[in-house]
Write a protein that holds these residues in place. Sequence first.
Motif, PDB file in Angstrom:
ATOM      1  N   ASP A 475       0.822  -1.194   0.000  1.00 24.33           N
ATOM      2  CA  ASP A 475       0.000   0.000   0.000  1.00 24.33           C
ATOM      3  C   ASP A 475       0.872   1.267   0.000  1.00 24.33           C
ATOM      4  OD1 ASP A 475      -2.247   1.652   0.186  1.00 24.33           O
ATOM      5  OD2 ASP A 475      -2.211   1.605   2.385  1.00 24.33           O
ATOM      6  N   PRO A 476       0.686   2.169  -0.977  1.00 25.53           N
ATOM      7  CA  PRO A 476      -0.162   2.065  -2.169  1.00 25.53           C
ATOM      8  C   PRO A 476       0.315   0.939  -3.087  1.00 25.53           C
ATOM      9  CG  PRO A 476       0.619   4.321  -1.831  1.00 25.53           C
ATOM     10  CD  PRO A 476       1.433   3.444  -0.947  1.00 25.53           C
ATOM     11  N   ALA A 477      -0.562   0.543  -3.975  1.00 28.48           N
ATOM     12  CA  ALA A 477      -0.202  -0.516  -4.914  1.00 28.48           C
ATOM     13  C   ALA A 477       1.054  -0.112  -5.684  1.00 28.48           C
ATOM     14  CB  ALA A 477      -1.353  -0.774  -5.880  1.00 28.48           C
ATOM     15  N   PRO A 478       1.950  -1.049  -5.931  1.00 34.09           N
ATOM     16  CA  PRO A 478       3.177  -0.732  -6.662  1.00 34.09           C
ATOM     17  C   PRO A 478       2.867  -0.045  -7.990  1.00 34.09           C
ATOM     18  CG  PRO A 478       3.269  -2.938  -5.764  1.00 34.09           C
ATOM     19  CD  PRO A 478       1.865  -2.451  -5.553  1.00 34.09           C
ATOM     20  N   PRO A 479       3.630   0.978  -8.352  1.00 36.69           N
ATOM     21  CA  PRO A 479       4.919   1.381  -7.794  1.00 36.69           C
ATOM     22  C   PRO A 479       4.863   2.256  -6.544  1.00 36.69           C
ATOM     23  CG  PRO A 479       4.423   2.755  -9.680  1.00 36.69           C
ATOM     24  CD  PRO A 479       3.328   1.731  -9.604  1.00 36.69           C
ATOM     25  N   GLY A 480       3.699   2.529  -6.015  1.00 31.54           N
ATOM     26  CA  GLY A 480       3.618   3.291  -4.782  1.00 31.54           C
ATOM     27  C   GLY A 480       3.875   4.772  -4.972  1.00 31.54           C
ATOM     28  N   ASP A 481       4.333   5.408  -3.895  1.00 33.25           N
ATOM     29  CA  ASP A 481       4.622   6.847  -3.926  1.00 33.25           C
ATOM     30  C   ASP A 481       6.091   7.077  -4.261  1.00 33.25           C
ATOM     31  OD1 ASP A 481       2.012   7.551  -3.124  1.00 33.25           O
ATOM     32  OD2 ASP A 481       2.543   7.222  -1.016  1.00 33.25           O
ATOM     33  N   TYR A 482       6.343   8.118  -5.054  1.00 31.92           N
ATOM     34  CA  TYR A 482       7.740   8.456  -5.363  1.00 31.92           C
ATOM     35  C   TYR A 482       8.475   8.791  -4.074  1.00 31.92           C
ATOM     36  CZ  TYR A 482      11.844  10.664  -7.385  1.00 31.92           C
ATOM     37  OH  TYR A 482      13.147  10.979  -7.710  1.00 31.92           O
ATOM     38  N   LEU A 483       9.666   8.215  -3.894  1.00 33.62           N
ATOM     39  CA  LEU A 483      10.439   8.401  -2.670  1.00 33.62           C
ATOM     40  C   LEU A 483      11.665   9.273  -2.904  1.00 33.62           C
ATOM     41  CD1 LEU A 483      10.873   7.682   0.320  1.00 33.62           C
ATOM     42  CD2 LEU A 483      12.086   5.612  -0.443  1.00 33.62           C
ATOM     43  N   TYR A 484      12.507   8.881  -3.852  1.00 37.14           N
ATOM     44  CA  TYR A 484      13.714   9.627  -4.163  1.00 37.14           C
ATOM     45  C   TYR A 484      14.325   9.074  -5.448  1.00 37.14           C
ATOM     46  CZ  TYR A 484      15.478   5.826  -1.060  1.00 37.14           C
ATOM     47  OH  TYR A 484      15.718   4.633  -0.431  1.00 37.14           O
ATOM     48  N   GLY A 485      15.336   9.760  -5.937  1.00 38.91           N
ATOM     49  CA  GLY A 485      16.000   9.301  -7.144  1.00 38.91           C
ATOM     50  C   GLY A 485      17.108  10.245  -7.540  1.00 38.91           C
ATOM     51  N   ALA A 486      17.897   9.844  -8.513  1.00 36.49           N
ATOM     52  CA  ALA A 486      19.027  10.651  -8.955  1.00 36.49           C
ATOM     53  C   ALA A 486      18.536  11.966  -9.537  1.00 36.49           C
ATOM     54  CB  ALA A 486      19.839   9.881  -9.994  1.00 36.49           C
ATOM     55  N   GLY A 487      19.240  13.041  -9.192  1.00 41.73           N
ATOM     56  CA  GLY A 487      18.893  14.355  -9.711  1.00 41.73           C
ATOM     57  C   GLY A 487      19.323  14.514 -11.161  1.00 41.73           C
ATOM     58  N   GLY A 488      18.620  15.366 -11.851  1.00 40.54           N
ATOM     59  CA  GLY A 488      18.948  15.659 -13.236  1.00 40.54           C
ATOM     60  C   GLY A 488      18.042  16.747 -13.751  1.00 40.54           C
ATOM     61  N   GLY A 489      18.318  17.216 -14.954  1.00 44.27           N
ATOM     62  CA  GLY A 489      17.462  18.229 -15.526  1.00 44.27           C
ATOM     63  C   GLY A 489      18.213  19.190 -16.414  1.00 44.27           C
ATOM     64  N   THR A 490      17.506  20.208 -16.826  1.00 43.44           N
ATOM     65  CA  THR A 490      18.002  21.172 -17.799  1.00 43.44           C
ATOM     66  C   THR A 490      18.345  22.489 -17.124  1.00 43.44           C
ATOM     67  OG1 THR A 490      16.555  20.158 -19.441  1.00 43.44           O
ATOM     68  CG2 THR A 490      17.464  22.318 -19.979  1.00 43.44           C
ATOM     69  N   SER A 491      19.480  23.035 -17.470  1.00 45.39           N
ATOM     70  CA  SER A 491      19.926  24.286 -16.867  1.00 45.39           C
ATOM     71  C   SER A 491      19.163  25.480 -17.432  1.00 45.39           C
ATOM     72  CB  SER A 491      21.424  24.481 -17.113  1.00 45.39           C
ATOM     73  OG  SER A 491      21.850  25.739 -16.640  1.00 45.39           O
ATOM     74  N   ARG A 492      18.858  26.423 -16.564  1.00 45.61           N
ATOM     75  CA  ARG A 492      18.318  27.710 -16.982  1.00 45.61           C
ATOM     76  C   ARG A 492      19.425  28.768 -17.020  1.00 45.61           C
ATOM     77  NH1 ARG A 492      14.297  25.294 -13.858  1.00 45.61           N
ATOM     78  NH2 ARG A 492      12.157  25.461 -14.625  1.00 45.61           N
ATOM     79  N   VAL A 493      20.644  28.354 -16.725  1.00 44.67           N
ATOM     80  CA  VAL A 493      21.771  29.282 -16.619  1.00 44.67           C
ATOM     81  C   VAL A 493      22.765  29.110 -17.754  1.00 44.67           C
ATOM     82  CG1 VAL A 493      23.742  29.972 -15.188  1.00 44.67           C
ATOM     83  CG2 VAL A 493      21.548  29.410 -14.109  1.00 44.67           C
ATOM     84  N   TYR A 494      23.141  27.868 -18.052  1.00 49.48           N
ATOM     85  CA  TYR A 494      24.226  27.612 -18.994  1.00 49.48           C
ATOM     86  C   TYR A 494      23.708  27.089 -20.328  1.00 49.48           C
ATOM     87  CZ  TYR A 494      27.268  28.102 -14.949  1.00 49.48           C
ATOM     88  OH  TYR A 494      27.925  28.587 -13.853  1.00 49.48           O
ATOM     89  N   ALA A 495      24.275  27.620 -21.392  1.00 47.65           N
ATOM     90  CA  ALA A 495      23.963  27.135 -22.727  1.00 47.65           C
ATOM     91  C   ALA A 495      24.550  25.741 -22.931  1.00 47.65           C
ATOM     92  CB  ALA A 495      24.520  28.099 -23.779  1.00 47.65           C
ATOM     93  N   GLN A 496      24.071  25.069 -23.944  1.00 48.36           N
ATOM     94  CA  GLN A 496      24.554  23.716 -24.228  1.00 48.36           C
ATOM     95  C   GLN A 496      26.029  23.756 -24.617  1.00 48.36           C
ATOM     96  OE1 GLN A 496      23.475  21.453 -27.955  1.00 48.36           O
ATOM     97  NE2 GLN A 496      22.433  20.138 -26.458  1.00 48.36           N
ATOM     98  N   PRO A 497      26.865  22.998 -23.912  1.00 51.35           N
ATOM     99  CA  PRO A 497      28.275  22.919 -24.304  1.00 51.35           C
ATOM    100  C   PRO A 497      28.423  22.100 -25.578  1.00 51.35           C
ATOM    101  CG  PRO A 497      27.825  21.450 -22.460  1.00 51.35           C
ATOM    102  CD  PRO A 497      26.572  22.230 -22.685  1.00 51.35           C
ATOM    103  N   LYS A 498      29.502  22.347 -26.283  1.00 53.48           N
ATOM    104  CA  LYS A 498      29.698  21.681 -27.576  1.00 53.48           C
ATOM    105  C   LYS A 498      29.677  20.170 -27.458  1.00 53.48           C
ATOM    106  CE  LYS A 498      33.506  23.832 -28.750  1.00 53.48           C
ATOM    107  NZ  LYS A 498      34.682  24.264 -29.570  1.00 53.48           N
TER     108      LYS A 498
END
Length: 660
Positions: A475-498
């Motif tokens: 309970d809750p039925a799998p997969p259940g509630d999100y607990l944690y995980g590796a961070g990641g995402g897109t920057s709002r500060v830096y442009a894409q490096p080559k």
Amino acid sequence: MRSSSGRPGQPGRAVAVLAAATLTLVGLGAAPALAAGPPRVPVDNAQPALTGASVTGTPDADDSVPVTVYLRNRDQAGLTRLIDRLSDPASANYGQYLTAAQFSARFAPTRASVAAVRDFLTDSGLTVTGVAGNSAYVEARGPVSKVQKAFSTTLKNYRQKKTTFRAASSTPTVPSALDDVVLGVSGLASVSQLMTPASTGSAPPSDAFVNAGPCSTYYGQKTATTLPSAYGKKQPYAPCGYEPDQLQGAYGITGAIDRGNNGKGVTVAITDAYASPTARADANTYATRHGQKALGARQYTEVLPSSYRYGYDDAVNGDQCGEQGWYGEQTLDIEAVHATAPGANITYVASPSCDNADFAKTLIKVVSGHLADIVTNSWGGSDESNGSDLLDQVYQAVFQQAAVTGIGFYFSSGDSGDGASGNAGTPTAQAPANSPYVTAVGGTSLAVAKNDTRIWETGWSTGRSALSADGTSWDPAPPGDYLYGAGGGTSRVYAQPKYQKGVVPRSLATRYSTRPARVVPDVSALGDPNTGMLVGQTQTFPDGTVRYGEYRIGGTSLASPLFAGIMALADQAAGRPHGFANPALYKLYGSGALYDPKPKGGLGVVRNDYVNGVDATDGTSFTLRSIDVTVGTILRTRTGYDDITGIGSPSGKAFLKKLS
């Protein structure tokens, strides 16, 4: 203020040690009208935002205040071009790094600039107490009255929520003659300088944590046959914690290590706050218990500050820095590096507190003294700022000097999935891992077989379900509630490096703008605490005894040192440092040198945890931890590059050979 990347998976311990106490540091607004006299210009100031803060008084005029004035590097455009040439494997200049002296001669602030800042400070009645080895800053100290006059501002004491701190009430200024020399000032504001612990000296060892059984020696060894099924079958008990031999086998480096390619001759630096008094002894006990040699007499060294800013039992501000948590972080980092690079030298460099500015100086110490060729850092912020615009520039300057002098920086990507700053659903990179000049290390879930080979590896994204009251379902039925995980995402500060062009999907790079941006992480390694590493640490048990104990742990604070250790093997195999390795690493994308963690739905492990964290006195609690979930987060493990695992994890012999 900095928090360690976290030690998720332990009841009663926060994922981010300082999450509740973190202050967002920004510059203040426009400066008031300047007093008559020589022209002055405003400068950046590292200090807490005063939104919602109330003035509680003013510091005594004679109180001593330490300040740091940061200086600008020269020829920024030339420095950027040189980094590109030295780090690109296709360049004729690849790997032809500058020495620290050569960097100072070409790019660091000049002696004349340092002298001008020194003169300004001494003429203001302050005492200069130090200059960075690379001339990045000048430190001084003086009474409040003279500091206020020097920077044309007024210092006041504030209270914001439950934290008291000192800050400047207006934007500081310096003489206009220093406009092209000075980046900004820190120290006018401080939380850690106002910490008032009830006792002096270091904190005692961390409170004990013990894993309850049953658990599996390797993935899938034991099945929870008496507990409810999930995904149509009985699920295995979580591993007890992988040991060095298992990690070496899973990442395919056992043969290399057996042949002497064990990191010998390479130095890996670890940076954290404070210093565990039992770190070396714990690492040696752990190593000898698990089939490794203890650290040699000269294999482990510590570079410590002259003093620390303690406050673990501060009755006024509370535990601002989580000193005891940093002890465990340091121990984990040492044991993880030694697990994958048993022959490498390890240098531990301690920050005197968790202040962003203190960490900046710690990194400057590493770079200006070239204390290592590889630096692993299992800490970070909760957003894309290193505390202020000023410190963002200072950190970036550190990473750029590292890149041209052959030092590779590795940072944990974080443990909050897409929830950086609590903004779940808008995934963003976290500083300092967001810098395009560092290697951001994401986290994976890892299945290791009985013969120490990798069965599978996928993105670390965990769901949690508890055993129902009647014991018949999850309970809750799998997969259940999100607990944690590796961070990641897109920057709002830096442009894409080559190096990310053509590799990172456009849908990720343009998440917030039509202009492609930097996306984190770059690479990955084991981070899931439910398939984590076994570590050993001296701890404080409920009966008051202090003794060594072992437990399973995870987080990207594990992934970074594991990957750094494998890079030490790569440096040894190549006979040279890889320094800023991202351009070289991304050239391996899609090759056999990298393992591509694929999506793995319908998997889980069963955990049994002591309710009180140490023994069965208060009972135990069964939970199902679902693996690579897609609920509660928009980060996804995908074939190819993704914002949980980056371009992938190391693939043994091929990884070492193709990086050489």
